[in-house]
Motif scaffolding. Structure first.
Motif, short mmCIF file in Angstrom:
data_model
loop_
_atom_site.label_atom_id
_atom_site.label_comp_id
_atom_site.label_asym_id
_atom_site.label_seq_id
_atom_site.Cartn_x
_atom_site.Cartn_y
_atom_site.Cartn_z
N GLN A 156 0.94 -1.19 -0.02
CA GLN A 156 0.00 -0.11 -0.09
C GLN A 156 0.98 1.43 -0.11
OE1 GLN A 156 -2.90 0.62 2.94
NE2 GLN A 156 -4.09 -1.31 2.45
N ARG A 157 2.12 1.41 0.73
CA ARG A 157 2.54 2.44 1.17
C ARG A 157 3.50 2.91 -0.20
NH1 ARG A 157 4.89 4.76 5.98
NH2 ARG A 157 6.69 6.28 5.24
N GLN A 158 3.97 1.54 -0.90
CA GLN A 158 4.64 1.68 -2.13
C GLN A 158 3.76 2.31 -3.43
OE1 GLN A 158 5.99 -2.40 -2.92
NE2 GLN A 158 7.24 -2.24 -1.06
N ILE A 159 2.44 1.86 -3.50
CA ILE A 159 1.63 2.40 -4.38
C ILE A 159 1.29 3.85 -4.06
CG2 ILE A 159 -0.64 2.08 -5.42
CD1 ILE A 159 1.20 -0.19 -6.36
N ILE A 160 0.93 4.11 -2.82
CA ILE A 160 0.69 5.44 -2.64
C ILE A 160 1.92 6.27 -2.84
CG2 ILE A 160 0.54 7.15 -0.79
CD1 ILE A 160 -1.11 5.02 0.70
N GLU A 161 3.33 6.07 -2.67
CA GLU A 161 4.29 6.76 -3.09
C GLU A 161 4.44 6.89 -4.48
OE1 GLU A 161 6.27 8.79 -1.08
OE2 GLU A 161 4.86 8.01 0.43
N LEU A 162 4.29 5.78 -5.36
CA LEU A 162 4.26 5.70 -6.89
C LEU A 162 3.21 6.79 -7.30
CD1 LEU A 162 4.63 4.48 -9.48
CD2 LEU A 162 3.07 2.71 -8.96
N LEU A 163 1.94 6.77 -6.80
CA LEU A 163 0.80 7.72 -7.32
C LEU A 163 1.32 8.99 -6.94
CD1 LEU A 163 -2.32 5.76 -6.21
CD2 LEU A 163 -1.39 5.94 -8.50
N LYS A 164 2.00 9.18 -5.90
CA LYS A 164 2.47 10.62 -5.47
C LYS A 164 3.43 11.21 -6.58
CE LYS A 164 1.57 11.50 -0.53
NZ LYS A 164 2.30 11.71 0.58
N GLY A 165 4.47 10.12 -6.72
CA GLY A 165 5.63 10.41 -7.82
C GLY A 165 4.91 10.87 -9.44
N LEU A 166 4.07 9.91 -9.65
CA LEU A 166 3.47 10.25 -11.06
C LEU A 166 2.79 11.60 -11.04
CD1 LEU A 166 2.03 6.66 -11.41
CD2 LEU A 166 4.10 7.72 -12.73
N GLN A 167 2.08 11.83 -10.03
CA GLN A 167 1.19 12.92 -10.02
C GLN A 167 2.14 14.34 -10.26
OE1 GLN A 167 -0.96 14.00 -6.28
NE2 GLN A 167 -2.56 14.86 -7.37
N LYS A 168 3.28 14.09 -9.54
CA LYS A 168 4.28 15.17 -9.41
C LYS A 168 4.79 15.24 -10.82
CE LYS A 168 6.70 16.29 -5.79
NZ LYS A 168 7.40 16.16 -4.72
N LYS A 169 5.34 14.13 -11.48
CA LYS A 169 5.91 14.08 -12.57
C LYS A 169 5.06 14.54 -13.90
CE LYS A 169 8.75 11.09 -15.55
NZ LYS A 169 9.41 9.62 -15.67
N TYR A 170 3.80 14.13 -13.98
CA TYR A 170 2.91 14.37 -15.07
C TYR A 170 1.98 14.98 -14.50
CZ TYR A 170 5.30 10.40 -16.99
OH TYR A 170 6.17 9.59 -17.47
N GLY A 171 1.70 15.88 -13.44
CA GLY A 171 0.56 16.60 -13.17
C GLY A 171 -0.61 15.96 -13.37
N LEU A 172 -0.95 14.81 -13.12
CA LEU A 172 -2.14 14.13 -12.93
C LEU A 172 -3.01 14.47 -12.01
CD1 LEU A 172 -0.82 10.60 -13.25
CD2 LEU A 172 -1.88 11.84 -15.22
N SER A 173 -4.45 14.47 -12.04
CA SER A 173 -5.50 14.44 -11.32
C SER A 173 -6.18 13.49 -11.08
CB SER A 173 -6.54 15.65 -12.03
OG SER A 173 -6.07 16.94 -12.20
N TYR A 174 -6.39 13.12 -9.62
CA TYR A 174 -6.98 11.71 -9.26
C TYR A 174 -8.43 12.00 -8.43
CZ TYR A 174 -2.22 10.10 -9.35
OH TYR A 174 -0.83 9.63 -9.61
N LEU A 175 -9.40 10.95 -9.00
CA LEU A 175 -10.69 10.90 -8.29
C LEU A 175 -10.29 9.57 -7.58
CD1 LEU A 175 -13.03 12.53 -7.50
CD2 LEU A 175 -14.29 10.94 -9.44
N PHE A 176 -9.96 9.64 -6.13
CA PHE A 176 -9.44 8.50 -5.44
C PHE A 176 -10.60 7.94 -4.39
CE2 PHE A 176 -7.25 6.19 -2.13
CZ PHE A 176 -6.27 5.41 -2.67
N ILE A 177 -11.30 6.66 -4.81
CA ILE A 177 -12.28 6.11 -4.08
C ILE A 177 -11.78 5.28 -2.96
CG2 ILE A 177 -14.39 4.75 -4.60
CD1 ILE A 177 -14.69 5.94 -7.34
N SER A 178 -12.12 5.20 -2.03
CA SER A 178 -11.59 4.28 -0.98
C SER A 178 -12.52 4.42 0.20
CB SER A 178 -10.10 4.66 -0.43
OG SER A 178 -9.50 3.81 0.25
N HIS A 179 -12.25 3.23 1.09
CA HIS A 179 -12.76 3.34 2.48
C HIS A 179 -11.91 3.19 3.43
CE1 HIS A 179 -12.21 -1.33 1.80
NE2 HIS A 179 -11.74 -1.41 2.90
N ASP A 180 -10.52 3.45 3.12
CA ASP A 180 -9.54 3.58 3.90
C ASP A 180 -9.19 4.92 4.23
OD1 ASP A 180 -7.03 3.23 5.40
OD2 ASP A 180 -6.41 1.54 4.33
N LEU A 181 -9.42 5.64 5.16
CA LEU A 181 -8.99 6.94 5.38
C LEU A 181 -7.68 7.19 5.63
CD1 LEU A 181 -12.39 6.60 6.06
CD2 LEU A 181 -11.90 8.58 7.51
#
Length: 563
Positions: A485-510
Motif C-alpha cells: 500500500q505504502r509503495q503504491i501511494i508513493e508511486l501515485l504521488k510521484g506520478l502526480q508530481k511528474k505528469y501533473g495528474l489529477s486523481y479521483l480516489f475512491i476508498s474506504h481506507d481513510l
C-alpha cells in the motif's frame, strides 16, 4: 526504559520465552512445509514454533507469501496433495498430537473443537444453498439433532453474531447478504459447535473500516463469552495492536520475532518488524498551487437503478433505487480528491457516472477541460478516453490472463493511435512500466506470474501509457499488504508530481486518503454528508457519520460495553 536491541536472535528468544502461556491449548513445534513444483520443492514454512494459551488471542502477522495461511492450514490438516509436512514437525492440541491424525480423525476436530474463518466468505459459502442449510449442515455433522433443531440453533447463532432480521436471513442465499453479513455467517458457522480454538485468517481484509471494527469486536466478545482461544492471521497492524495478547511476526516462512503485543510495538527487535510498523500509511498530501486551473467538474449528479423484476402485464414500473443523489464536485489539475464511505454509499457509482460508464438512468452535467461531456455518445467520447483513465480494485480481474503485459499495454495504445510504430509503442510501454516501478523484463510475462502489488503496478502502467490527465482510482490498495500500500501511494504521488495528474480516489481506507488526497468528500446513502480539506475533515469532523468512520480507521479498539 530504553529500547535495547539484543545482539543475537537467541537473546530475543530467551526474553520472549518468559511470556509463554503456562496452559497452552495449542503448540506447534518445528513446522516445516514444502510444496512440489515443476522447478523442485519450495519451502513455504521453515522451522515455525509457537504456542497459544487457553482463552488467549495470538496474532500471526506478515506480508503475503510469508507463510501465515499455510501455517494455519497445517494446523487444520488442510494442506493440498502437493504439500509435504516434514517428519520432525509436530502439532499438539489440548495435550494430544494431531499432526499425524488421519482424515477421519481430523474431520471430528474440524468445525467441532477447532474452527476456521476464511478471508473471503463468498468463496467459502456455497452459492446454491441457503444460509440455514449451510449452518445447519455444520451442526448436524457433529451433533445428533433434527433439521428443526438445527434450524433453531442456526437462528440463535445468527442472532448472537448480530445479523439483522435473522429470521428472514435463514432462507436467503449468500449473494443476498452484504460482505459484513456474510462474514458474520462464517463466524456463526465457526461457532456452531462451540469450538475451543478459532482460527481467523484475514477475516476483515476487504471490509469497510466500520464493519471491520464490528467484526473484530464481535470476535473478541465471543472469545470472552465462550472462553475460546483465537489465532488471528492478518497483515493489518492496527488490528493487532488493539486486539492481540501476543504476536508472532513471520517473514519468508520463518518466525523472526515474537513477544507480548505491547513489547513488539514499543520496542521491535527485528528489522522486518520495524519495517512493517513503518509501513502504516501516514503523512499528508503535498499542497497544489492556489491558481491551479479546473480540470473536471460534475454538477447535480443523480443515478437511479431499477430494482426487482418487471411483472408481466403489470402497468406499474419497477421501483427505483437512488444510488447517487444530487452530488457536485470540482477537481483541479494536479489535485487528488478522495471519496470515502462504506460499501453501498454510492462512491463507485458516482465515479463511473462521471466517466459515462453506466447504463443506469443518470442525470447531471460533467465538464472536462471546459468541454461538456455528459451528453456525448459513446463514439463521441472515444477521443477523450485516453485522457480519462481508470484503475480498478482487483487488477487480476481487469487484466486479460491470456495476454502478456506487452499486449495488455499495447492494446490501449493501438486503439488510441499512440506510437506510430511497434518499436515506438514498445519504448512507451517500457517507459510506463519503469514509471510504475517495474522493469522491461515484465513485458513478456503474464499477469498470473506477478504478485498483487505488481499486478496493480501493471494496471497503473497500462493507464499512464495513454498519457492521461485524469485517473479514477477505485479502491486500488484495499486488498494489498501495508508495505505494498505504502509503495503504491508513493508511486501515485510521484506520478502526480511528474505528469501533473489529477486523481479521483475512491476508498474506504481513510489512512490512505489522508496520505494521498488534498481534499475529501464523505458519502453516505448516495449523498455527501461532509466535504473539505483532508486534514480539516480528519482532525475536526463535524458530522457523526464522519466521526465514526475516522474512529474506526484510526482508533480500532474494543469498546468495553461491546465486549
Amino acid at each position: 526504559m530504553a529500547c535495547v536491541t539484543p545482539s543475537t536472535p537467541t537473546a530475543m528468544r530467551e526474553e520472549t520465552d518468559m511470556i509463554t502461556p503456562t496452559q497452552p491449548l495449542l503448540t506447534a513445534d518445528h513446522l516445516n512445509v514444502s510444496f512440489r513444483t515443476e522447478g523442485g520443492r519450495v519451502h513455504a514454512v521453515r522451522d515455525v514454533s509457537f504456542t497459544l494459551g487457553k482463552g488467549e488471542l495470538v496474532a500471526l502477522v506478515g506480508e503475503s507469501g510469508s507463510g501465515k495461511s499455510v501455517t494455519a492450514r497445517t494446523l487444520m490438516g488442510l494442506l493440498p496433495q502437493s504439500a509435504r509436512l516434514e517428519a520432525d514437525s509436530r502439532v499438539d492440541f489440548d495435550g494430544e498430537e494431531i499432526s499425524r491424525y488421519g482424515e477421519k480423525q481430523m474431520m471430528k476436530l474440524r468445525g467441532n473443537r477447532i474452527a476456521m474463518i476464511f478471508q473471503e466468505p463468498m468463496t467459502s459459502l456455497n452459492p446454491v444453498y441457503t444460509i440455514a442449510s449451510q449452518v445447519g449442515e455444520m451442526i448436524r455433522a457433529h451433533r445428533r439433532v433434527s433439521k428443526q433443531e438445527a434450524r433453531e440453533r442456526t437462528l440463535a447463532l445468527l442472532t448472537e453474531v448480530g445479523i439483522p432480521q435473522p429470521e428472514e436471513r435463514l432462507d436467503q442465499y449468500p449473494h443476498q447478504l452484504s460482505g459484513g453479513q456474510r462474514q458474520r455467517v462464517m463466524i456463526a458457522m465457526a461457532l456452531a459447535n462451540e469450538p475451543e480454538l478459532l482460527i481467523a485468517d484475514e477475516p476483515t481484509t476487504a471490509l469497510d473500516v466500520t464493519v471491520q471494527a464490528q467484526i473484530l469486536q464481535l470476535i473478541r466478545r465471543l472469545q470472552k463469552s465462550h472462553g475460546m482461544s483465537v489465532l488471528l492471521i492478518t497483515h493489518d497492524l492496527t488490528i493487532v495492536q488493539q486486539y492481540a495478547d501476543r504476536v508472532y511476526v513471520m517473514e519468508k516462512g520463518q518466525v523472526v520475532e515474537e513477544g507480548a503485543t505491547h513489547d513488539i510495538f514499543e520496542c521491535p527487535q527485528h528489522r522486518y518488524t520495524r519495517m512493517l510498523l513503518a509501513s502504516e500509511p501516514s503523512g499528508s498530501a503535498d499542497p497544489i498551487p492556489a491558481d491551479s486551473p479546473l480540470l473536471l467538474e460534475a454538477l447535480n449528479m443523480q443515478v437511479n437503478f431499477r430494482i426487482g423484476k418487471k411483472k408481466l402485464f403489470s402497468p406499474k414500473p419497477r421501483p427505483r433505487l437512488k444510488a447517487v443523489d444530487d452530488i457536485s464536485l470540482a477537481l483541479k489539475r494536479g489535485e487528488a480528491l478522495g471519496i470515502v464511505g462504506e460499501s453501498g454509499s454510492g462512491k463507485t457509482t458516482l465515479g463511473q457516472a462521471i466517466l459515462g460508464l453506466l447504463d443506469a438512468e443518470s442525470h447531471g452535467e460533467v465538464i472536462f477541460d471546459g468541454q461538456p461531456i455528459h451528453s456525448l455518445s459513446r463514439e463521441a467520447m472515444r477521443p477523450l478516453r485516453k485522457r480519462m483513465q481508470i484503475v480498478f480494485q482487483d487488477p487480476f480481474a481487469s487484466l486479460n490472463p491470456r495476454m502478456t503485459v506487452r499486449q495488455i499495454i499495447h492494446e490501449g495504445m493501438e486503439i488510441n493511435r499512440i506510437g506510430e510504430t511497434r518499436a515506438e509503442r514498445h519504448r512507451l510501454a517500457a517507459q510506463a512500466l519503469s514509471d510504475a516501478g517495474l522493469g522491461e523484463f515484465a513485458l513478456e510475462r503474464f499477469p498470473h506470474e506477478f504478485s498483487g502489488g505488481q499486478r496493480q503496478r501493471i494496471a497503473i502502467a497500462r493507464a499512464i501509457a495513454l498519457e492521461p490527465e485524469f485517473l479514477l482510482l477505485d479502491e486500488p490498495t484495499s486488498a494489498l499488504d501495508l508495505t505494498v500500500q505504502r509503495q503504491i501511494i508513493e508511486l501515485l504521488k510521484g506520478l502526480q508530481k511528474k505528469y501533473g495528474l489529477s486523481y479521483l480516489f475512491i476508498s474506504h481506507d481513510l489512512r490512505v486518503v489522508r496520505a494521498l488526497c488534498q481534499r475529501v468528500m464523505v458519502m453516505q446513502a448516495g449523498r455527501v454528508v461532509e466535504a473539505g480539506p483532508t486534514e480539516q475533515v480528519m482532525v475536526s469532523p463535524e458530522e457523526d457519520y464522519t466521526q465514526r468512520l475516522i474512529k474506526a480507521a484510526f482508533e480500532v479498539r474494543l469498546d468495553d460495553e461491546a465486549a
